[in-house]
Design a protein around this motif. Structure first.
Motif, PDB file in Angstrom:
ATOM      1  N   ASP A   1       0.828  -1.205   0.000  1.00  0.00           N
ATOM      2  CA  ASP A   1       0.000   0.000   0.000  1.00  0.00           C
ATOM      3  C   ASP A   1       0.863   1.256   0.000  1.00  0.00           C
ATOM      4  O   ASP A   1       0.566   2.221  -0.725  1.00  0.00           O
ATOM      5  N   ARG A   2       1.917   1.228   0.796  1.00  0.00           N
ATOM      6  CA  ARG A   2       2.808   2.398   0.825  1.00  0.00           C
ATOM      7  C   ARG A   2       3.502   2.582  -0.521  1.00  0.00           C
ATOM      8  O   ARG A   2       3.672   3.713  -1.001  1.00  0.00           O
ATOM      9  N   GLN A   3       3.897   1.472  -1.138  1.00  0.00           N
ATOM     10  CA  GLN A   3       4.551   1.564  -2.436  1.00  0.00           C
ATOM     11  C   GLN A   3       3.594   2.116  -3.489  1.00  0.00           C
ATOM     12  O   GLN A   3       3.986   2.930  -4.335  1.00  0.00           O
ATOM     13  N   THR A   4       2.339   1.693  -3.427  1.00  0.00           N
ATOM     14  CA  THR A   4       1.337   2.195  -4.379  1.00  0.00           C
ATOM     15  C   THR A   4       1.052   3.675  -4.148  1.00  0.00           C
ATOM     16  O   THR A   4       0.961   4.465  -5.095  1.00  0.00           O
ATOM     17  N   ASN A   5       0.931   4.064  -2.875  1.00  0.00           N
ATOM     18  CA  ASN A   5       0.660   5.470  -2.570  1.00  0.00           C
ATOM     19  C   ASN A   5       1.818   6.371  -2.995  1.00  0.00           C
ATOM     20  O   ASN A   5       1.604   7.520  -3.411  1.00  0.00           O
ATOM     21  N   ALA A   6       3.036   5.848  -2.892  1.00  0.00           N
ATOM     22  CA  ALA A   6       4.194   6.654  -3.275  1.00  0.00           C
ATOM     23  C   ALA A   6       4.200   6.970  -4.761  1.00  0.00           C
ATOM     24  O   ALA A   6       4.710   8.014  -5.191  1.00  0.00           O
ATOM     25  N   LEU A   7       3.625   6.089  -5.578  1.00  0.00           N
ATOM     26  CA  LEU A   7       3.590   6.340  -7.017  1.00  0.00           C
ATOM     27  C   LEU A   7       2.746   7.557  -7.363  1.00  0.00           C
ATOM     28  O   LEU A   7       3.006   8.241  -8.361  1.00  0.00           O
ATOM     29  N   PHE A   8       1.717   7.807  -6.582  1.00  0.00           N
ATOM     30  CA  PHE A   8       0.794   8.897  -6.893  1.00  0.00           C
ATOM     31  C   PHE A   8       1.067  10.147  -6.049  1.00  0.00           C
ATOM     32  O   PHE A   8       0.255  11.076  -6.058  1.00  0.00           O
ATOM     33  N   GLU A   9       2.171  10.165  -5.331  1.00  0.00           N
ATOM     34  CA  GLU A   9       2.537  11.377  -4.595  1.00  0.00           C
ATOM     35  C   GLU A   9       3.042  12.437  -5.572  1.00  0.00           C
ATOM     36  O   GLU A   9       3.816  12.149  -6.481  1.00  0.00           O
ATOM     37  N   ARG A  10       2.596  13.647  -5.348  1.00  0.00           N
ATOM     38  CA  ARG A  10       2.988  14.744  -6.232  1.00  0.00           C
ATOM     39  C   ARG A  10       3.805  15.765  -5.462  1.00  0.00           C
ATOM     40  O   ARG A  10       3.430  16.180  -4.370  1.00  0.00           O
ATOM     41  N   SER A  11       4.913  16.112  -6.060  1.00  0.00           N
ATOM     42  CA  SER A  11       5.777  17.134  -5.452  1.00  0.00           C
ATOM     43  C   SER A  11       5.558  18.463  -6.158  1.00  0.00           C
ATOM     44  O   SER A  11       4.720  18.579  -7.063  1.00  0.00           O
ATOM     45  N   LYS A  12       6.337  19.451  -5.780  1.00  0.00           N
ATOM     46  CA  LYS A  12       6.274  20.735  -6.473  1.00  0.00           C
ATOM     47  C   LYS A  12       6.784  20.580  -7.901  1.00  0.00           C
ATOM     48  O   LYS A  12       7.559  19.678  -8.196  1.00  0.00           O
ATOM     49  N   LEU A  13       6.343  21.454  -8.754  1.00  0.00           N
ATOM     50  CA  LEU A  13       6.735  21.347 -10.151  1.00  0.00           C
ATOM     51  C   LEU A  13       8.257  21.444 -10.272  1.00  0.00           C
ATOM     52  O   LEU A  13       8.857  22.465  -9.890  1.00  0.00           O
ATOM     53  N   PRO A  14       8.914  20.431 -10.783  1.00  0.00           N
ATOM     54  CA  PRO A  14      10.382  20.448 -10.841  1.00  0.00           C
ATOM     55  C   PRO A  14      10.939  21.428 -11.863  1.00  0.00           C
ATOM     56  O   PRO A  14      12.163  21.663 -11.895  1.00  0.00           O
ATOM     57  N   ILE A  15      10.080  22.007 -12.708  1.00  0.00           N
ATOM     58  CA  ILE A  15      10.579  22.977 -13.681  1.00  0.00           C
ATOM     59  C   ILE A  15      10.629  24.389 -13.092  1.00  0.00           C
ATOM     60  O   ILE A  15      10.998  25.340 -13.780  1.00  0.00           O
ATOM     61  N   ASN A  16      10.276  24.511 -11.827  1.00  0.00           N
ATOM     62  CA  ASN A  16      10.321  25.812 -11.147  1.00  0.00           C
ATOM     63  C   ASN A  16      11.774  26.276 -11.043  1.00  0.00           C
ATOM     64  O   ASN A  16      12.618  25.568 -10.497  1.00  0.00           O
ATOM     65  N   PRO A  17      12.119  27.446 -11.559  1.00  0.00           N
ATOM     66  CA  PRO A  17      13.527  27.915 -11.520  1.00  0.00           C
ATOM     67  C   PRO A  17      14.090  28.028 -10.105  1.00  0.00           C
ATOM     68  O   PRO A  17      15.283  27.799  -9.891  1.00  0.00           O
ATOM     69  N   PHE A  18      13.233  28.423  -9.155  1.00  0.00           N
ATOM     70  CA  PHE A  18      13.725  28.530  -7.783  1.00  0.00           C
ATOM     71  C   PHE A  18      14.150  27.169  -7.248  1.00  0.00           C
ATOM     72  O   PHE A  18      15.139  27.056  -6.519  1.00  0.00           O
ATOM     73  N   LEU A  19      13.400  26.115  -7.596  1.00  0.00           N
ATOM     74  CA  LEU A  19      13.789  24.769  -7.165  1.00  0.00           C
ATOM     75  C   LEU A  19      15.109  24.350  -7.814  1.00  0.00           C
ATOM     76  O   LEU A  19      15.936  23.681  -7.187  1.00  0.00           O
ATOM     77  N   TRP A  20      15.309  24.764  -9.069  1.00  0.00           N
ATOM     78  CA  TRP A  20      16.554  24.406  -9.743  1.00  0.00           C
ATOM     79  C   TRP A  20      17.748  25.047  -9.045  1.00  0.00           C
ATOM     80  O   TRP A  20      18.787  24.404  -8.846  1.00  0.00           O
ATOM     81  N   ALA A  21      17.601  26.295  -8.673  1.00  0.00           N
ATOM     82  CA  ALA A  21      18.713  26.964  -7.985  1.00  0.00           C
ATOM     83  C   ALA A  21      19.005  26.291  -6.652  1.00  0.00           C
ATOM     84  O   ALA A  21      20.171  26.043  -6.290  1.00  0.00           O
ATOM     85  N   THR A  22      17.955  25.954  -5.935  1.00  0.00           N
ATOM     86  CA  THR A  22      18.149  25.313  -4.642  1.00  0.00           C
ATOM     87  C   THR A  22      18.735  23.908  -4.807  1.00  0.00           C
ATOM     88  O   THR A  22      19.637  23.505  -4.059  1.00  0.00           O
ATOM     89  N   ALA A  23      18.230  23.170  -5.799  1.00  0.00           N
ATOM     90  CA  ALA A  23      18.707  21.805  -6.008  1.00  0.00           C
ATOM     91  C   ALA A  23      20.176  21.791  -6.399  1.00  0.00           C
ATOM     92  O   ALA A  23      20.977  20.991  -5.875  1.00  0.00           O
ATOM     93  N   ILE A  24      20.541  22.670  -7.332  1.00  0.00           N
ATOM     94  CA  ILE A  24      21.948  22.715  -7.752  1.00  0.00           C
ATOM     95  C   ILE A  24      22.830  23.152  -6.590  1.00  0.00           C
ATOM     96  O   ILE A  24      23.941  22.634  -6.397  1.00  0.00           O
TER      97      ILE A  24
END
Length: 777
Positions: free
Chosen positions: A146-169
């Motif tokens: 159940d946890r594995q199935t729920n993890a597939l449908f978890e949604r994070s913030k849009l990864p194309i967000n420039p602010f996320l890119w700066a933070t990730a890098i």
């Protein structure tokens, strides 16, 4: 994903060895108090949402160990319990009036009952605990699924967000800088310096091995494999394939030597050790992708798996190599993300470009698959099954290549990775299976001496099927199955299934097959000995010998089945009622087959018809070639084979021309003209028949005047011949001789003659005359 296959293999081996060892151990006393604590903790954990997946995995492993212990204990002392039950049963039932039974029997029954309770109590408790442990394991598996199935449908913030890119890098750079700083600090420490000075010969040797194997090992292997493929000696393709594996093995050993040198030198800090631990796996991904791409699209032996154009082959090799590199980078980044505990949003942002590149590789490979199918499918003809499968895979891969980037951009990174990476790995697994199957064909051709590929042989097909079955667990791991789930499935397979009161397990099934095959082999051995050595020295005719050999075969197979079932310990008594009910229904449906079977047994025992007999049954006449348990095979004189059910030979009318002897009677009908001397004809026919070498004079030849026909006086010449198989030839010879002798004796053989009488011929003459002169005016 790659390491899951090795984990599965190791666990299966441990389960097999551990199970075999546990069965040899004497059941010991189980600490049920400790088990109750474990069970209570497991029940509480299942109800709680705060327990991590790692804690569940650890708890599950403990439950598996306990279940294995209970599995041994619940089956222990089975022989002793059966003996006690027989002893108690031997004392007879308890009488209604206890006073009527002797004190010694009462005491003995009480003693045996006490022993029975003492032995059965831990068995019963172990059986109950075994079921409880299995249930808890299933509950934990369900929670993890159940946890594995729920993890597939978890949604994070849009990864194309420039602010996320700066933070990730920034965070990734900080982690890499931390690894470098930690390594630099370790290098300047006195401990690392002393360790390096102490182990420098070993470190130098490992570095030399690394340089030789990584820089030159793959190129050496490629050149050597190409040279072997260019040769034409027998087995060159098999040897070339084995040598090509060195393209992966040699560089991988070089990277392992590098990792060992770094470990011996002690120059990597705690942060850097995370990358060092996964570096061999990442390197293996790249090496395997390079080798696989070369084997799939360009093969030195001229037999590439995908037969496409050179440009498509180049694009395919590049796509596979790029995916291997991307997957290696994914392994390294995942190690940093797990070690430094990056947030889900940052991790998905870092994974986004890798997912997009992988999707593009999948799209390119799917397109090549479709091109391959189109080039190998003739227009207007139905596609072969393999091409249909490849076509479906190509279309599915193209759809996944389009959907996965959309999911990744929308924040469903887990779902995107769950379809794009397994799709590519599945294609790689299928390609590897094809290469292994081709290797099996080459080895088979090498052993048997057959030229070319041995695709039509039965043994290679069976091995191909086994390879596919073995690859199914790996395929399940690729698509997200847990190793524990597969081991649980393997445990269930080992436990078998219940059939009545009997449990059928692989061990029982294997015992059944082995014992039956042994009995079948002994039966065939005895049949061969009788056929070749014993029966030919007796006075039994060939038909009797065949009956004895066939009857012995049926008896031996039946005895083998009974002995195999008994040896496997299968008790089918509980299925007697069900089997009886089924037998009634089967009897109605198979009554013709049963009738033919019984008729076949009667034929073998009574032998009214034997192999080699000339028989006539119904509208067919011919030689009996074989008598089986259901039908008999007759070869007609037109060289056609007729399969006759045995029931027709028993219940129908059968003419056996050669049952007692080969002698047979020939009948030749002869007609002579009226006015001929009949006694002269009789004497002449007897002389003609007596002169033939195949005609017997004892019993005497007979000539009968049968009747007075419309055109002739009819005689029948009847005589016995030595071999009835020559009846047609003898009859033909006699007819030729009759014509010759009758001509010499001026005896006419009449033929039908008819006189035509016309009424009013003058009218007919007038009509003909008018037709010639024309009508009067």
């Amino acid at each position: 994903m790659i390491m899951r296959a090795f984990q599965l293999f190791a666990l299966l081996v441990l389960f097999g060895v551990g199970g075999a060892f546990a069965q040899t151990e004497t059941a010991t006393r189980v600490d049920f108090a400790a088990w109750e604590k474990i069970a209570a903790r497991a029940e509480a954990s299942v109800k709680s949402d705060a327990v991590s997946d790692a804690a569940f995995e650890t708890l599950r492993q403990e439950l598996v160990v306990w279940r294995g212990l209970f599995g041994v204990t619940k089956d222990s002392n089975a022989e002793r319990i059966a003996t006690l039950k027989q002893q108690i049963s031997a004392l007879g039932p308890i009488p209604e009036d206890p006073a009527s039974e002797s004190a010694e029997i009462i005491a003995r029954r009480a003693e045996l009952s006490e022993q029975m309770n003492e032995i059965e109590t831990p068995v019963v408790r172990s059986t109950e605990a075994y079921s409880q442990a299995g249930g808890l394991i299933n509950e934990i598996d369900q929670v993890l699924r159940d946890r594995q199935t729920n993890a597939l449908f978890e949604r994070s913030k849009l990864p194309i967000n420039p602010f996320l890119w700066a933070t990730a890098i920034g965070e990734l750079g900080q982690s890499i800088w931390s690894i470098g700083s930690d390594t630099q600090q370790t290098l300047t420490s006195d401990t690392a310096t002393a360790k390096t000075n102490q182990n420098w010969p070993q470190i130098a040797m490992l570095l030399v091995v690394f340089l030789l194997l990584v820089l030159g090992g793959r190129n050496w292997a490629i050149r050597l494999a190409d040279r072997i493929y260019a040769m034409t000696f027998r087995g060159s393709r098999t040897l070339g394939f084995v040598v090509s594996l060195a393209q992966v093995l040699l560089p991988y050993l070089g990277f392992l030597a590098l990792v060992k040198a770094v470990d011996v030198a002690g120059v990597i800090g705690v942060h850097g050790q995370v990358l060092v631990d996964v570096f061999p796996t990442a390197a293996l991904c790249v090496l395997v992708s390079l080798w696989l791409g070369k084997r799939i699209f360009t093969s030195s032996d001229g037999h590439a798996i995908f037969e496409v154009s050179a440009e498509q082959s180049r694009k395919g090799r590049i796509a596979i190599a790029v995916f291997g590199s991307v997957f290696a980078i994914r392994v390294l980044i995942a190690a940093i993300v797990d070690a430094d505990k990056f947030s889900v949003d940052i991790a998905n942002t870092l994974y986004l470009p890798l997912t997009l590149i992988s999707a593009f590789c999948l799209w390119r490979l799917s397109k090549i698959l479709r091109v391959h199918v189109r080039l190998n499918s003739e227009e207007g003809e139905q596609q072969r099954p393999l091409n249909r499968i490849l076509s479906v895979l190509g279309r599915a891969g193209g759809i996944i290549a389009l959907v996965s980037p959309i999911l990744a951009v929308l924040g469903y990174s887990n779902a995107a990775e769950a379809i794009v990476y397994p799709s590519l790995l599945t294609l790689g697994l299928l390609a590897f299976i094809s290469l292994v199957q081709r290797l099996v064909d080459d080895i088979y051709a090498l052993i048997t001496g057959k030229s070319g590929r041995a695709e039509q042989g039965l043994l290679p097909v069976i091995i191909h099927f086994v390879i596919v079955i073995i690859s199914l667990p790996v395929l399940a791991l690729i698509w997200g199955a847990r190793v524990d789930s597969l081991t649980e499935l393997w445990t269930s397979f080992q436990n078998g299934f219940a059939l009545g009161d009997t449990r059928i397990s692989p061990t029982i099934f294997l015992t059944l097959i082995v014992v039956f095959l042994f009995g079948y082999f002994i039966t065939r051995l005895i049949q061969g000995t009788l056929r070749m050595s014993v029966l030919p020295k007796t006075k039994i005719d060939s038909g009797g010998q065949n009956a004895i050999i066939s009857g012995l075969g049926y008896l031996g197979i039946f005895a083998s089945v009974i002995f195999a079932v008994s040896s496997a310990g299968i008790d089918l008594s509980s299925l007697a009622i069900v089997a009886g009910a089924l037998s009634v229904g089967i009897g109605f449906g198979l009554q013709n087959i049963v009738s033919n079977f019984v008729s076949g047994i009667i034929l073998l025992i009574e032998r009214p018809v034997a192999e080699g007999d000339w028989i006539e049954v119904g509208q067919y006449m011919g030689i009996v070639r074989s008598i089986s348990v259901r039908s008999s095979r007759i070869e007609t004189f037109d060289k056609t084979e007729v399969i006759v059910p045995n029931s027709d030979l028993i219940s129908g009318t059968v003419v056996n021309w050669t049952r007692n002897s080969l002698m047979g009677r020939v009948t030749v009908p002869v007609g002579v003209a009226y006015g001929t001397d009949t006694r002269k004809v009789e004497k002449l026919l007897i002389e003609i028949a007596a002169d033939h070498p195949m005609v017997l004079v004892d019993p005497p030849i007979r000539v009968f005047l049968q009747n007075f026909g419309a055109d002739s006086v009819n005689f029948d010449l009847k005589a016995l011949i030595r071999d009835v198989y020559y009846v047609a030839i003898v009859k033909s010879d006699l007819n030729h001789e009759i014509i010759k002798r009758f001509a010499e004796e001026d005896i006419a053989i009449p033929f039908p003659q008819r006189d035509l009488w016309l009424r009013n011929p003058e009218d007919l003459a007038a009509a003909l005359s008018n037709q010639k002169t024309g009508p009067k005016e």
